[in-house]
Design a protein around this motif. Structure first.
Motif, short mmCIF file in Angstrom:
data_model
loop_
_atom_site.label_atom_id
_atom_site.label_comp_id
_atom_site.label_asym_id
_atom_site.label_seq_id
_atom_site.Cartn_x
_atom_site.Cartn_y
_atom_site.Cartn_z
N GLN A 1 0.70 -1.34 -0.10
CA GLN A 1 -0.11 0.20 -0.17
C GLN A 1 1.27 0.76 0.50
OE1 GLN A 1 -3.88 -0.38 2.27
NE2 GLN A 1 -2.90 -1.35 3.52
N ASN A 2 1.81 1.15 0.75
CA ASN A 2 2.77 2.23 0.58
C ASN A 2 3.92 2.61 -0.21
OD1 ASN A 2 2.61 2.39 3.57
ND2 ASN A 2 3.85 1.93 4.16
N SER B 1 2.23 1.63 -3.40
CA SER B 1 1.13 2.81 -4.05
C SER B 1 1.02 3.99 -4.21
CB SER B 1 -0.29 1.92 -3.88
OG SER B 1 0.30 0.55 -4.50
N ILE B 2 0.89 4.71 -2.55
CA ILE B 2 0.75 5.58 -2.04
C ILE B 2 2.21 5.90 -2.51
CG2 ILE B 2 0.88 7.36 -0.12
CD1 ILE B 2 -0.61 4.98 1.64
N LYS C 1 3.14 6.22 -5.69
CA LYS C 1 2.74 6.67 -7.12
C LYS C 1 1.97 7.07 -7.10
CE LYS C 1 3.23 2.98 -9.96
NZ LYS C 1 3.14 1.26 -10.14
N SER C 2 1.54 7.32 -6.60
CA SER C 2 0.20 8.04 -6.14
C SER C 2 0.14 9.68 -6.77
CB SER C 2 -1.05 8.11 -5.37
OG SER C 2 -0.79 8.48 -4.53
N PHE C 3 1.26 9.99 -5.98
CA PHE C 3 2.18 11.68 -5.44
C PHE C 3 2.97 11.94 -7.07
CE2 PHE C 3 1.98 11.01 -1.56
CZ PHE C 3 1.92 11.88 -0.81
N THR D 1 2.72 11.12 -11.61
CA THR D 1 2.46 11.53 -13.07
C THR D 1 3.65 10.00 -13.88
OG1 THR D 1 3.27 13.51 -13.86
CG2 THR D 1 1.53 13.49 -13.06
#
Length: 372
Positions: free
Chosen positions: A31-32, A34-35, A37-39, A41
């Motif tokens: 999850q970390n 994925s978080i 990568k969400s920051f 583009t």
């Protein structure tokens, strides 16, 4: 002992585990990632630091998520990355003497990985060039810039000369600039952003000077976990957070804007109970990082409101607010305030899946040397 029903950290088969013990929760690590990568583009902006986990299995989770660039601080961490076939590894350290010879060994023994390192002065750059030229290769180097940390690096207004000097050396291929701003850690994101941009402004001027002189556009590696959200918005900067993978109490409290999850704990047991208010846990200096003041080293998740009264090599003595019903042998779950040096205290971590201890992962780069 408090009720732990449905607690995310609870181990159903904790009797299998001797304590003190470091445990990882891979679902939370994923999850970390994925978080993280969400920051950004583009995943190519990410160059996570492995100094927190030092673990091949965690690295492979990141590789599986498409992250190809990494940063490390030791030769052992660099070798661990080479063993994982990480494509691009920056040793964020300026090698001297024997360390330079060891880096050369990695370059030859892990050809699938492109290694780089730092330089912040003429003498070190010349030494590295001579070593590479003698062995018949060109060493990838980032010029290390001091943006206020005052630990390593050359000041931005003196860096262009060094950049030119390194570019003329026969054994060096200058890749770009490295700027670590670990001195910037204000809790308020707006204030942290302002400090970060001000510290980075001279680097941007240096970039323009480098390009105006006819050099190719330098690769920029900047920041750590606190300033990651700032640099994540700059598409031309590679970001290097490290703590995000496991997270800890310290960063969780200080940076509420960063939504990472605790993914590593230290499990401990009560080994003595001097009185109804006092407990002794098997969580000494050798089990939890002890550089912070006594009551800011670990949070016991399933026994809140403790006051720590003593900490030595093998023991942590705590007091409860009132008489407690804790028994000798009871298990407690500790969230480290600083996970990075805590992780380095262990040679392995238990792995928890669906509440069960399933296997263990070696903290392989905790050693100073793996093979080379």
């Amino acid at each position: 002992m408090s009720n732990m029903t449905d607690a995310w950290y609870q181990l159903k088969n904790v009797d299998r585990l001797d304590t003190p013990a470091l445990v990882f929760y891979p679902d939370r690590i994923k999850q970390n990632i994925s978080i993280l990568k969400s920051f950004v583009t583009d995943v190519g902006q990410l160059r996570p630091h492995v100094k927190t986990h030092k673990c091949a299995e965690v690295t492979r989770l990141m590789l599986g998520a498409g992250i190809t660039k990494y940063k490390c601080a030791t030769i052992a961490e660099a070798e661990m990355l080479g063993m994982c076939h990480a494509p691009d590894v920056l040793l964020a350290y300026q090698p001297v003497l024997t360390k330079m010879h060891r880096l050369s060994q990695l370059i030859f023994n892990y050809p699938q990985t492109t290694f780089s390192c730092l330089a912040d002065n003429v003498a070190s750059a010349a030494m590295m060039s001579a070593e590479a030229e003698k062995l018949g290769y060109r060493l990838n180097v980032f010029v290390d810039i001091n943006v206020g940390m005052n630990r390593t690096g050359i000041l931005p207004d003196r860096a262009f000369e060094l950049y030119q000097f390194c570019s003329a050396l026969p054994g060096i291929n200058v890749k770009g600039l490295h700027a670590y701003d670990g001195h910037i850690y204000k809790s308020d994101l707006q204030k942290r952003t302002q400090e970060c941009i001000e510290a980075f402004a001279p680097v941007q001027q240096l970039i323009a000077q480098i390009e105006e002189a006819g050099f190719s556009k330098p690769v920029i590696v900047a920041g750590g976990t606190p300033t990651f959200p700032v640099f994540a918005k700059m598409p031309d900067v590679e970001c290097s957070p490290g703590t995000f993978a496991l997270w800890d109490k310290g960063y969780g409290a200080l940076f509420p804007d960063l939504p990472f999850l605790p993914a590593a704990l230290v499990i401990t047991r009560v080994i003595s109970k001097p009185n109804d208010y006092t407990l002794c846990l098997d969580m000494g200096h050798k089990a939890i990082a002890a550089e912070n003041e006594l009551n800011k080293r670990v949070e016991i998740l399933n026994l809140p409101n403790l006051y720590f009264t003593g900490h030595s090599e093998e023991h942590l003595v705590v007091k409860t607010a009132g008489p407690n019903s804790v028994n000798i042998g009871d298990v407690f779950y500790g969230l480290p305030v600083h996970i990075c040096p805590t992780c380095a205290l262990y040679d392995r971590a238990g792995v928890v899946s669906n509440g069960l201890l399933t296997t263990e992962w070696k903290i392989i780069a905790r050693d100073r040397m793996i093979n080379y």
